[in-house]
Write an enzyme that holds these catalytic residues in place. Structure first.
Site, PDB file in Angstrom:
ATOM      1  N   ASP A  74      59.569   7.643 -43.874  1.00  0.00           N
ATOM      2  CA  ASP A  74      58.765   8.323 -42.848  1.00  0.00           C
ATOM      3  C   ASP A  74      59.545   9.295 -41.984  1.00  0.00           C
ATOM      4  O   ASP A  74      59.059  10.363 -41.646  1.00  0.00           O
ATOM      5  CB  ASP A  74      58.050   7.292 -41.960  1.00  0.00           C
ATOM      6  CG  ASP A  74      59.011   6.584 -41.014  1.00  0.00           C
ATOM      7  OD1 ASP A  74      60.030   6.048 -41.487  1.00  0.00           O
ATOM      8  OD2 ASP A  74      58.724   6.559 -39.800  1.00  0.00           O
ATOM      9  N   ASP A  77      64.809   6.960 -41.190  1.00  0.00           N
ATOM     10  CA  ASP A  77      65.207   5.639 -41.678  1.00  0.00           C
ATOM     11  C   ASP A  77      64.819   5.488 -43.143  1.00  0.00           C
ATOM     12  O   ASP A  77      64.403   6.445 -43.788  1.00  0.00           O
ATOM     13  CB  ASP A  77      64.590   4.533 -40.815  1.00  0.00           C
ATOM     14  CG  ASP A  77      63.079   4.702 -40.667  1.00  0.00           C
ATOM     15  OD1 ASP A  77      62.429   5.135 -41.635  1.00  0.00           O
ATOM     16  OD2 ASP A  77      62.545   4.388 -39.584  1.00  0.00           O
ATOM     17  N   TYR A 226      54.546   1.143 -35.875  1.00  0.00           N
ATOM     18  CA  TYR A 226      53.339   1.965 -36.022  1.00  0.00           C
ATOM     19  C   TYR A 226      52.106   1.110 -35.783  1.00  0.00           C
ATOM     20  O   TYR A 226      51.335   0.823 -36.698  1.00  0.00           O
ATOM     21  CB  TYR A 226      53.293   2.618 -37.404  1.00  0.00           C
ATOM     22  CG  TYR A 226      54.294   3.734 -37.594  1.00  0.00           C
ATOM     23  CD1 TYR A 226      54.045   5.004 -37.088  1.00  0.00           C
ATOM     24  CD2 TYR A 226      55.495   3.506 -38.262  1.00  0.00           C
ATOM     25  CE1 TYR A 226      54.958   6.039 -37.253  1.00  0.00           C
ATOM     26  CE2 TYR A 226      56.422   4.526 -38.443  1.00  0.00           C
ATOM     27  CZ  TYR A 226      56.152   5.787 -37.938  1.00  0.00           C
ATOM     28  OH  TYR A 226      57.056   6.808 -38.109  1.00  0.00           O
ATOM     29  N   GLU A 465      64.830  13.368 -34.029  1.00  0.00           N
ATOM     30  CA  GLU A 465      64.490  12.729 -35.298  1.00  0.00           C
ATOM     31  C   GLU A 465      63.271  13.415 -35.904  1.00  0.00           C
ATOM     32  O   GLU A 465      62.212  13.460 -35.291  1.00  0.00           O
ATOM     33  CB  GLU A 465      64.201  11.237 -35.120  1.00  0.00           C
ATOM     34  CG  GLU A 465      63.886  10.537 -36.433  1.00  0.00           C
ATOM     35  CD  GLU A 465      63.751   9.030 -36.305  1.00  0.00           C
ATOM     36  OE1 GLU A 465      63.792   8.337 -37.343  1.00  0.00           O
ATOM     37  OE2 GLU A 465      63.595   8.537 -35.166  1.00  0.00           O
TER      38      GLU A 465
END
Length: 482
Positions: A74, A77, A226, A465
């Site tokens: 995603d 990571d 999430y 990120e």
């Protein structure tokens, strides 16, 4: 090979002037699609263009006896989170369906479809049975405790699912939306595959309706990263895409009988799809397929008000930074910008076809006015901002060099196959005060703060990120500008 790739993308500098700007948008579009190849999990294909990546997570699903290889990581990571992955595929599919001709004219339609298919192939695998959906592979906690390349990571690859006894209407609904939208994208080039996608979408929608519930209540581990705020939006979103794909009255009736279509939202994101459903219903009104009254009017009115607030012509405008960037919140703000811009670009396209305007309290805007605003936000991301920094990695000559991304920040396994252990990754690479050895071309980082401030630091995960949900909507947005 990585060096040659870096030199190639370094040519994509931001150019001003109408003609030159279009060249810049085309290069940004090309690079955005490259980014998805860097996020791939599984066995990489022979035509892989991001050459510093290698095969990874080839045993995913082995713990449950199901092939769960493939799909996308995603963000920075090595976990496969199903909820944002499905939204990523819906955004890629919407981008492709809405702006197919522009993608084709710029020789990027094949790459866009490939990006979608890498995700949909995985989602089909994850939907192993009609009432079973795998929603995560890997563990966020253990993954985040290590800094490892995906190619030789050592963290657990646990598979998590929802089913009739452990429901997840939100993720099942979003996955249904993704597969339905993708079926439209593939209908012209691969009707058999499109039909397979649509079959899975229908089953997932039925599963989501039959067993209501939030997926984090069934699989608590997903809620740490999430968590879903509700599932009503995903059901409407899925129904809207299923109607687009099938013209089946069943899905239109579901939309028309909804007790709550979300009201006026403040954003559009991986967790909140109401605006997307409202925009697709607005398209139906503009096409004359449903009347502009009653429930249908509410959908369109709510969408219009959100769009007016985004373009700064509403009664509750979205905040703007001094430098002219839309600002929602400190953590990964650009995900909300790019999603909102896709909504605006798609709606501008709908308005142009219908020869209609967006009527706001602050004035009436035609499709060209809306696209002009979209362009201002894209220009900010690509370098027209107080920092003079492109927030798309690899675009131009000045962009974030230390993005928070495991694979990009550690030497490529192609250049040094010696394993990088869990903590060694932190000591040798995360804490290293040097640019990432691999350029994550096309990645859009989280973005600046409310005063246009930004720090290019590997530890600055809130701003630095990138994520697939940032770049996926940008495919359609950039295609609308080329």
């Amino acid at each position: 090979m990585a060096l040659r790739l870096f030199l190639f993308v370094g040519l994509g500098f931001f150019l001003v002037g109408q003609g030159r700007a279009q060249v810049g948008y085309k290069q940004a579009l090309q690079q955005s699609l490259l980014y998805f190849e860097a996020q791939r999990s599984g066995k990489l294909p022979g035509n892989q263009r991001v050459l510093w990546r290698g095969d990874s997570a080839l045993k995913d699903g082995g713990d449950v006896g199901v092939d769960l290889t493939g799909g996308y990581y995603d963000s920075g990571d090595n976990v496969k989170f199903g909820f944002p992955m499905a939204f990523t595929i819906t955004m890629l599919s919407w981008s492709t369906v809405q702006f197919e001709s522009q993608l084709s004219a710029n020789s990027e339609l094949t790459n866009a479809l490939a990006a979608i298919k890498w995700g949909t192939d995985y989602l089909i695998k994850a939907h192993h049975e009609p009432e079973v959906l795998y929603v995560e592979v890997g563990e966020g906690g253990s993954d985040h405790a290590c800094w490892e390349r995906p190619e030789d990571m050592t963290t657990p690859r646990t598979s998590y699912s929802v089913d009739a006894s452990k429901p997840g209407s939100d993720i099942a609904g979003e996955t249904a939306a993704a597969l339905a939208a993708a079926s439209i994208a593939f209908n012209g080039s691969d009707a058999k595959y499109a039909a397979t996608l649509l079959d899975h979408a229908k089953q997932l929608f039925d599963f989501a309706r039959k067993y209501p519930g939030l997926y984090q209540n069934s699989v608590p581990v997903v809620g740490q990263f999430y968590s879903s705020s509700g599932y009503e939006d995903e059901l409407l979103w899925a129904a809207a895409w299923l109607y687009q794909a099938t013209s089946d009255q069943t899905y239109l009736d579901f939309l028309g009988s909804a007790q709550d279509n979300g009201g006026v939202r403040s954003m559009f994101s991986w967790d909140d799809k109401f605006v997307g459903a409202q925009t697709l219903v607005s398209k139906l009104i503009l096409e004359g397929k449903v009347p502009n009254n009653g429930t249908w009017f509410q959908y369109k009115n709510n969408a219009d008000q959100l769009m007016c607030n985004v373009v700064q012509k509403g009664n509750s405008n979205v905040k703007m930074t001094p430098g002219g960037m839309l600002w929602w919140q400190p953590w990964n703000n650009f995900q909300y910008t790019t999603s909102a811009m896709l909504v605006l670009a798609a709606h501008a396209d709908h308005l142009a076809t219908a020869k209609a305007n967006l009527d706001c309290s602050g004035g009436s805007l035609g499709s060209k006015d809306i696209i002009s605003f979209v362009q201002s936000q894209v220009d900010y991301i690509l370098g027209k901002n107080p920092k003079g920094l492109s927030y798309m990695v690899g675009f131009g000559t000045n962009y974030p060099a230390k993005v928070h991304h495991r694979g990009a920040s550690i030497v490529s396994i192609k250049n040094d196959p010696k394993p990088v252990s869990c903590q060694q990754g932190f000591s040798d690479w995360f804490n290293k005060d040097a640019p990432n050895p691999n350029v994550l071309v096309g990645a859009i980082v989280g973005g600046p703060d409310a005063t246009d401030g930004y720090s290019d630091s590997r530890s600055n995960y809130q701003q630095n990120e990138p994520s697939t949900v940032n770049t996926a909507p940008s495919i359609g947005v950039l295609a609308s500008l080329v």
